[in-house]
Design a protein around this motif. Structure first.
Motif, PDB file in Angstrom:
ATOM      1  N   ARG A   1      11.236  -5.304  -2.140  1.00 11.26           N
ATOM      2  CA  ARG A   1      12.243  -6.122  -1.440  1.00 11.26           C
ATOM      3  C   ARG A   1      13.121  -5.243  -0.554  1.00 11.26           C
ATOM      4  O   ARG A   1      13.498  -5.633   0.561  1.00 11.26           O
ATOM      5  CB  ARG A   1      13.090  -6.887  -2.463  1.00 11.26           C
ATOM      6  N   GLY A   2      13.442  -4.042  -1.049  1.00  6.82           N
ATOM      7  CA  GLY A   2      14.183  -3.113  -0.205  1.00  6.82           C
ATOM      8  C   GLY A   2      13.336  -2.583   0.942  1.00  6.82           C
ATOM      9  O   GLY A   2      13.818  -2.402   2.060  1.00  6.82           O
ATOM     10  N   MET A   3      12.049  -2.360   0.689  1.00  7.81           N
ATOM     11  CA  MET A   3      11.177  -1.824   1.725  1.00  7.81           C
ATOM     12  C   MET A   3      10.997  -2.803   2.879  1.00  7.81           C
ATOM     13  O   MET A   3      10.907  -2.378   4.038  1.00  7.81           O
ATOM     14  CB  MET A   3       9.816  -1.460   1.118  1.00  7.81           C
TER      15      MET A   3
ATOM     16  N   ALA B   1      -3.842  -0.182   5.928  1.00  6.53           N
ATOM     17  CA  ALA B   1      -3.942   1.160   5.361  1.00  6.53           C
ATOM     18  C   ALA B   1      -3.586   2.215   6.404  1.00  6.53           C
ATOM     19  O   ALA B   1      -2.837   3.163   6.116  1.00  6.53           O
ATOM     20  CB  ALA B   1      -5.340   1.391   4.817  1.00  6.53           C
ATOM     21  N   LEU B   2      -4.102   2.057   7.611  1.00 10.47           N
ATOM     22  CA  LEU B   2      -3.789   3.018   8.669  1.00 10.47           C
ATOM     23  C   LEU B   2      -2.297   3.044   8.963  1.00 10.47           C
ATOM     24  O   LEU B   2      -1.690   4.117   9.088  1.00 10.47           O
ATOM     25  CB  LEU B   2      -4.568   2.667   9.937  1.00 10.47           C
TER      26      LEU B   2
ATOM     27  N   ALA C   1      19.369   3.401   4.381  1.00 13.92           N
ATOM     28  CA  ALA C   1      17.955   3.416   3.975  1.00 13.92           C
ATOM     29  C   ALA C   1      17.707   4.491   2.926  1.00 13.92           C
ATOM     30  O   ALA C   1      18.066   5.657   3.110  1.00 13.92           O
ATOM     31  CB  ALA C   1      17.064   3.645   5.182  1.00 13.92           C
ATOM     32  N   THR C   2      17.082   4.084   1.843  1.00 17.68           N
ATOM     33  CA  THR C   2      16.683   5.009   0.780  1.00 17.68           C
ATOM     34  C   THR C   2      15.183   4.997   0.543  1.00 17.68           C
ATOM     35  O   THR C   2      14.669   5.798  -0.229  1.00 17.68           O
ATOM     36  CB  THR C   2      17.402   4.649  -0.536  1.00 17.68           C
ATOM     37  N   LEU C   3      14.493   4.068   1.200  1.00 19.10           N
ATOM     38  CA  LEU C   3      13.060   3.910   1.020  1.00 19.10           C
ATOM     39  C   LEU C   3      12.373   3.844   2.379  1.00 19.10           C
ATOM     40  O   LEU C   3      13.014   3.491   3.375  1.00 19.10           O
ATOM     41  CB  LEU C   3      12.761   2.602   0.271  1.00 19.10           C
ATOM     42  N   PRO C   4      11.058   4.172   2.439  1.00 15.48           N
ATOM     43  CA  PRO C   4      10.324   3.847   3.663  1.00 15.48           C
ATOM     44  C   PRO C   4      10.425   2.337   3.895  1.00 15.48           C
ATOM     45  O   PRO C   4      10.210   1.545   2.964  1.00 15.48           O
ATOM     46  CB  PRO C   4       8.886   4.251   3.334  1.00 15.48           C
ATOM     47  N   GLY C   5      10.785   1.922   5.084  1.00 14.03           N
ATOM     48  CA  GLY C   5      11.050   0.504   5.288  1.00 14.03           C
ATOM     49  C   GLY C   5      10.533  -0.038   6.596  1.00 14.03           C
ATOM     50  O   GLY C   5      10.138   0.688   7.510  1.00 14.03           O
ATOM     51  N   ILE C   6      10.549  -1.344   6.668  1.00 18.47           N
ATOM     52  CA  ILE C   6      10.106  -2.086   7.841  1.00 18.47           C
ATOM     53  C   ILE C   6      10.791  -3.436   7.770  1.00 18.47           C
ATOM     54  O   ILE C   6      11.307  -3.825   6.720  1.00 18.47           O
ATOM     55  CB  ILE C   6       8.564  -2.227   7.835  1.00 18.47           C
ATOM     56  N   ASN C   7      10.826  -4.144   8.875  1.00 19.86           N
ATOM     57  CA  ASN C   7      11.349  -5.515   8.837  1.00 19.86           C
ATOM     58  C   ASN C   7      10.169  -6.458   8.642  1.00 19.86           C
ATOM     59  O   ASN C   7       9.397  -6.707   9.560  1.00 19.86           O
ATOM     60  CB  ASN C   7      12.086  -5.856  10.136  1.00 19.86           C
TER      61      ASN C   7
ATOM     62  N   LEU D   1       0.823  -1.205   0.000  1.00 20.22           N
ATOM     63  CA  LEU D   1       0.000   0.000   0.000  1.00 20.22           C
ATOM     64  C   LEU D   1       0.854   1.251   0.000  1.00 20.22           C
ATOM     65  O   LEU D   1       0.579   2.230  -0.702  1.00 20.22           O
ATOM     66  CB  LEU D   1      -0.939   0.004   1.208  1.00 20.22           C
ATOM     67  N   ARG D   2       1.908   1.228   0.825  1.00 18.16           N
ATOM     68  CA  ARG D   2       2.773   2.399   0.896  1.00 18.16           C
ATOM     69  C   ARG D   2       3.438   2.663  -0.453  1.00 18.16           C
ATOM     70  O   ARG D   2       3.548   3.799  -0.911  1.00 18.16           O
ATOM     71  CB  ARG D   2       3.821   2.194   1.985  1.00 18.16           C
ATOM     72  N   GLN D   3       3.855   1.595  -1.123  1.00 22.32           N
ATOM     73  CA  GLN D   3       4.477   1.774  -2.429  1.00 22.32           C
ATOM     74  C   GLN D   3       3.462   2.249  -3.465  1.00 22.32           C
ATOM     75  O   GLN D   3       3.722   3.186  -4.226  1.00 22.32           O
ATOM     76  CB  GLN D   3       5.107   0.458  -2.899  1.00 22.32           C
ATOM     77  N   ALA D   4       2.289   1.639  -3.489  1.00 24.75           N
ATOM     78  CA  ALA D   4       1.296   1.971  -4.509  1.00 24.75           C
ATOM     79  C   ALA D   4       0.775   3.392  -4.360  1.00 24.75           C
ATOM     80  O   ALA D   4       0.386   4.026  -5.347  1.00 24.75           O
ATOM     81  CB  ALA D   4       0.137   0.986  -4.438  1.00 24.75           C
ATOM     82  N   ALA D   5       0.749   3.895  -3.125  1.00 23.78           N
ATOM     83  CA  ALA D   5       0.249   5.250  -2.881  1.00 23.78           C
ATOM     84  C   ALA D   5       1.300   6.310  -3.147  1.00 23.78           C
ATOM     85  O   ALA D   5       1.033   7.500  -2.983  1.00 23.78           O
ATOM     86  CB  ALA D   5      -0.261   5.369  -1.448  1.00 23.78           C
TER      87      ALA D   5
END
Length: 830
Positions: free
Chosen positions: A216-218, A96-97, A229-235, A68-72
């Motif tokens: 994959r990076g996210m 989404a939240l 980090a270059t992208l919004p990310g999470i583990n 969702l984060r990527q698509a938005a």
């Protein structure tokens, strides 16, 4: 024999000692290790024909968050929305939240139980670029139409993420794994309870391998290369041990799905009398068997579930309550009316389909269910017989219409602490739509002539905490963005009006009142003892009568082509002057109205438009056409306003009017209560700005595209010529009341003042008969009611017409009616 609803059978780790030793020997337990890479490659090849790419994640909710984060757009705007259907699991809206998006919840279609395509497209048109991503749900593993979503993505330039939690193993109509080749992300679950049962895990697939590479990076803290980090990310990485299990499940998924499909088919053959999902595709990865109870048995669902448990069958209720009914999302989401999801969710039962079952078990469970349903049907029949002949509701007040005016009256009562006494006296409100509050306001493409501050004043500091909290609800925050602006887009006023009505409905029901949404008032008839009997009909055609001492008509107004065509302009019926070039203003002002104008003017090199009227609707029509992008090829004087009364703007005081150079008013145009100049007759906000320019007030420069012509009378040949030369004629000539018919105790229709074109109500909001006498116990409020403020309510003495304003309805006018209703109740009690 016992049949649990879900009996997970993930691959047995005890049988995978070689694989576990392989992991131990590698020394890699996570971080995209060899088992994960092997699973992703095998899944891509086996499930999706080798096209695109897969990404394994820790669970499907994490997968949705990342996708969702990527698509938005990685960094979505603060007010970005995620459009999703009501009938889905909480994880969809939660994701989404967490991705920084506000869920926008829509209804479903009644056959496949997936998002209603008409409402999706209406919301895409309404909210435009605010919708950052569409999140369809492939309900219960069905193969939804992905080509349509690819088209929507291109048509509306919006992201798409498919929540396909239950679809891993589903085969589409073309014989491919569901999702194959899709240009957007599709997220599947590998939870232990799914058909693709592992333990905990998820899989993201896309036909666009570059999209998967970015995700994959996210899922690895936003690291695209190295450890920066270059992208919004999470583990969100999948552990190696789970990937080992997933590889084993992949090897057997075709066998598992085929086995479950046999049980599904057995249920369908054994229960033909029950409604089941109309699925698409060649094979559905069936998790359980959803069926719908008969409508009459929906209230008995808990008893049916308990009876089935006593029969040894585990039964679920997926998804009930749906996400539009869950407390968190009612606080954090924008929720459209969801009558289909409400009805289907309220009737849903989930019957077992497990790996341990056989096809022959389907008829066994079906027989137990049929026996339970027969018992409950008999019980409902006995209860119905006992209730026959019971007295009809004996109420103090019935409000017909739960739109902006009807609920505004309740708001007025809430502000004064009088809502509970009003309801406890005996109260019902009837609304034909599935949800109260907004009426049709969300269907219009213009801005309000009421400020955002006024909309917020209904809830801000309200004595009822649940109403006061709405200032900080997403709908209230949305309205807050338009504070100090020229009104708010009407589409953005609808969410606050709707959620306010939801809270008001909760207060009403808590105090013993009735909220009858989805019910249409057919007629109101006087009873022999002087009360009113309101006949209402629900969506299934069932009738009910409400008997009350008072009735409040709040059904709004409407405009028809015939009404506009019959109006006389310069002495001639408008239809005779304009013919097929005529368009009513209400059609133009709605969403899609400008598109109709584009179609009418296509091929006209230098179009000319005549707008008949001086009301807010007339000026709003001009504003809408002038600011449309891409613009119309309007030349100088191409848009002409034809009006009988002078165009006059509102001013907060005499000094402000004089400062702008506006002097076309006298003492009768000044409100004695507020000091406002042209408080009622003056144009406001966007319409006012256009008129200020047209009159060159305050140093403003006129828009050369707009001209005005004041109609001199029936002999005005110039007005007729302007209309004759126009390529399009807009009739902005008022609305008429959409009033429910009233009948006397003898069954004969009551002759009412508004039927003869006069105001529907008097100065006390009492309904008027044909002789302009108040009809006892009948009141009216809202658009076209014809109310004119007086006394302490203020207003200029020169005003001729009616005042339609949300602020008045939510304050003095609404309170006037409430006070009379409570006074009549006190008199009855005495």
């Amino acid at each position: 024999m016992e049949f649990p609803l879900i009996a997970p059978q993930p691959p047995r780790l005890s049988a995978m000692t070689d694989g576990l030793r392989r992991i131990e020997a590698s020394g890699v337990f996570s971080n995209n290790g060899p088992e994960v890479r092997a699973f992703e490659a095998e899944a891509t090849e086996r499930l999706f024909g080798g096209s695109g790419a897969c990404l394994a994640v820790g669970n499907a909710t994490l997968g949705l968050m990342v996708a969702l984060r990527q698509a938005a757009g990685l960094r979505p705007r603060a007010d970005s929305l995620a459009l999703m259907p009501a009938l889905t699991f909480a994880a969809t809206a939660q994701a989404a939240l967490w991705a920084g998006l506000t869920p926008l919840i829509c209804d479903i279609e009644p056959d496949g139980w997936t998002a209603d395509p008409r409402q999706e497209e209406a919301l895409l048109a309404r909210y435009g670029e605010r919708i950052g991503v569409i999140v369809p749900y492939a309900t219960f593993g069905t193969a939804i139409d992905l080509d349509r979503y690819a088209w929507l993505a291109t048509r509306y330039r919006v992201g798409v993420v498919i929540d396909a939690a239950a679809s891993l193993g589903t085969i589409d109509a073309a014989g491919r794994g569901f999702g194959t080749g899709a240009p957007f992300a599709i997220v599947y679950s590998m939870h232990a309870t799914k058909t693709f049962s592992v333990a905990e895990g998820g899989l993201i697939y896309s036909g666009d391998a570059a999209r998967v590479d970015q995700m994959r990076g996210m899922v690895n803290f936003g690291f695209e290369q190295g450890r920066s980090a270059t992208l919004p990310g999470i583990n969100a990485k999948l552990p190696e041990v789970i990937a080992l299990m997933a590889r084993a499940k992949l090897a057997e998924i075709d066998t598992v799905c085929a086995h479950r499909a046999g049980i599904d088919a057995a249920y369908r053959a054994a229960l033909p009398e029950l409604t089941m999902q109309c699925s698409c595709g060649r094979r559905q990865a069936t998790q359980f068997m959803p069926v719908l109870l008969p409508p009459a048995l929906a209230p008995r669902r808990d008893a049916i579930v308990a009876a089935m448990a006593a029969e040894g069958v585990g039964v679920g209720q997926y998804f009930s309550p749906h996400i539009g009914q869950q407390p968190l999302f009612r606080e954090t989401a924008l929720i459209e009316p969801t009558p289909v999801a409400d009805a289907i969710g309220g009737r849903m039962l989930s019957l077992p389909i497990t790996d341990a079952m056989q096809a022959a078990d389907g008829p066994v469970i079906a027989g137990r269910l049929r026996r339970v349903l027969a018992q409950e049907t008999a019980r409902v029949g006995r209860q119905g017989s006992q209730q026959q002949g019971a007295a009809m509701d004996d109420l103090t007040t019935v409000v017909i219409g739960g739109g902006p005016a009807g609920t505004a009256m309740l708001t007025a009562a809430s502000k004064q602490g009088k809502l509970a006494p009003l309801v406890e006296a005996g109260f019902a409100i009837v609304e034909s739509r599935a949800r109260m509050g907004a009426g049709e306001l969300g269907c219009y493409a213009i801005r309000s002539d009421t400020t955002a501050e006024t909309f917020l004043s209904a809830v801000k500091n309200n004595p009822h905490p649940e109403l006061a909290a709405l200032e900080h609800h997403p709908a209230g925050q949305l309205m807050g963005r338009y504070v100090a602006e020229l009104g708010a887009p009407l589409v953005d006023t609808a969410p606050l009006l709707s959620v306010t009505a939801d809270r008001l409905a909760g207060i009403v029901t808590r105090h013993g009142g009735s909220v009858l949404t989805g019910h249409r008032a057919e007629r109101v008839q006087r009873t022999p003892d002087g009360r009113w009997q309101t006949t209402v009909r629900d969506a299934d055609g069932g009738e009910r009568s409400l008997v009350s001492r008072n009735v409040v008509i709040a059904t709004g107004g409407y405009q028809t082509d015939e009404q506009v065509a019959a109006k006389r302009v310069a002495g001639v019926p408008l239809v005779a002057l304009a013919g097929e070039r005529l368009m009513r203003s209400d059609a133009l002002l709605r969403l899609g109205g400008v598109g109709q104008v584009e179609a009418r003017l296509r091929g006209v090199a230098a179009p000319r438009v005549a707008i008949i009227g001086a009301s807010t609707s007339a000026i709003a029509a001009a504003v809408l056409l002038l600011k449309h992008q891409p613009g119309f090829a309007f030349g100088a004087g191409a848009v002409t306003l034809l009006h009988r009364q002078p165009l006059k703007p509102f001013y907060p005081n005499v000094a402000a009017a004089h400062a702008d150079g506006f002097t076309d008013f006298d003492d009768d145009d000044i409100c004695p209560v507020s000091g406002f100049v042209l408080r009622l007759a003056g144009l406001r906000l966007e319409s006012r700005e256009l008129v200020l320019r047209m009159l060159s007030l305050g140093g403003r420069v006129p828009d050369p595209r707009v001209a005005a012509h004041r109609i001199a009378g029936d002999d005005d040949a110039a007005a007729r010529a302007i209309i004759a030369d126009a390529d399009l004629v807009i009739g902005a000539l008022g609305y008429r009341p959409r009033a429910v018919p009233l009948f006397g105790s003898d069954g004969a229709p009551l002759a009412l003042a508004h039927q003869a074109g006069r105001p529907m109500v008097d100065r006390h909001c009492r309904l008027l008969d044909a002789q302009d006498r108040p009809v006892p116990g009948a009141f009216g409020i809202g658009l076209s009611a014809g109310f004119v403020p007086w006394g302490r309510l203020g207003g200029e003495a020169s005003f001729r017409g009616q005042a339609n304003g949300l602020w008045l309805w939510q304050n003095d006018v609404g309170q006037m009616i409430v006070d009379q209703l409570l006074e009549r109740e006190a008199q009855e009690a005495a």
